[in-house]
Design an enzyme around this catalytic site. Sequence first.
Site, PDB file in Angstrom:
ATOM      1  CE  LYS A   1      -1.185   0.912   4.889  1.00 29.29           C
ATOM      2  NZ  LYS A   1      -2.175   1.261   5.828  1.00 29.29           N
TER       3      LYS A   1
ATOM      4  CB  SER B   1      -6.613   3.558 -14.882  1.00 28.64           C
ATOM      5  OG  SER B   1      -6.124   5.003 -15.904  1.00 28.64           O
TER       6      SER B   1
ATOM      7  CE1 TYR C   1      -5.927   0.845 -16.623  1.00 29.01           C
ATOM      8  CE2 TYR C   1      -8.073   0.423 -16.125  1.00 29.01           C
ATOM      9  CZ  TYR C   1      -7.344   1.026 -17.178  1.00 29.01           C
ATOM     10  OH  TYR C   1      -7.631   1.656 -18.079  1.00 29.01           O
TER      11      TYR C   1
END
Length: 127
Positions: free
Chosen positions: A9, A25, A58
Site C-alpha cells: 500500500k 484508472s 487499475y
Amino acid sequence: MQVDMLYSKIHRVTLNKANLNYIGSISIDEDLIFVARLRVGQKVDIVNVNNGERFSTYIIKAKAGSKEICLNGAAARKAEIGDKLIIIAYASFSEEELEKYKPTIVLVDEKNAVTHIENEIKGGEYD
C-alpha cells in the site's frame, strides 16, 4: 489453502490531478510504483480518507519523478484535488508463503515523496 493478504500500500498520497475524460484508472508516479512493488495494470483498491469513498481500479504509469497521483475517467468523480488517498493491493498467499510474508507499506509526505518504507503491519502507528 490460499489466504488473501495485504501485498502493498501507498499510505496517504495526495491526489494532485484528475482527468474525467480519460478511459479510466489511476496514474501513479513510476518511482512510487517501483518502491511499492506494484505493476502497471494491477488491480488496486483506492480509499479516500477525506470522504470515505472506496473503489477499485487499475494502475497506469505516470512520469517518474513527477509525484503524480491522478484519478482518471469515472474514478475522477470519487475525489477532489488535495484529498488523501490510500492505494492498496492484495495478493493470495499459500500457507508456506505466509511463513515469509512481509507486506510493503510506503509512507509519503504532502508532496508524495517517499518518507519511509515498512515491511510489517503496525496498527494505529501511521497517523
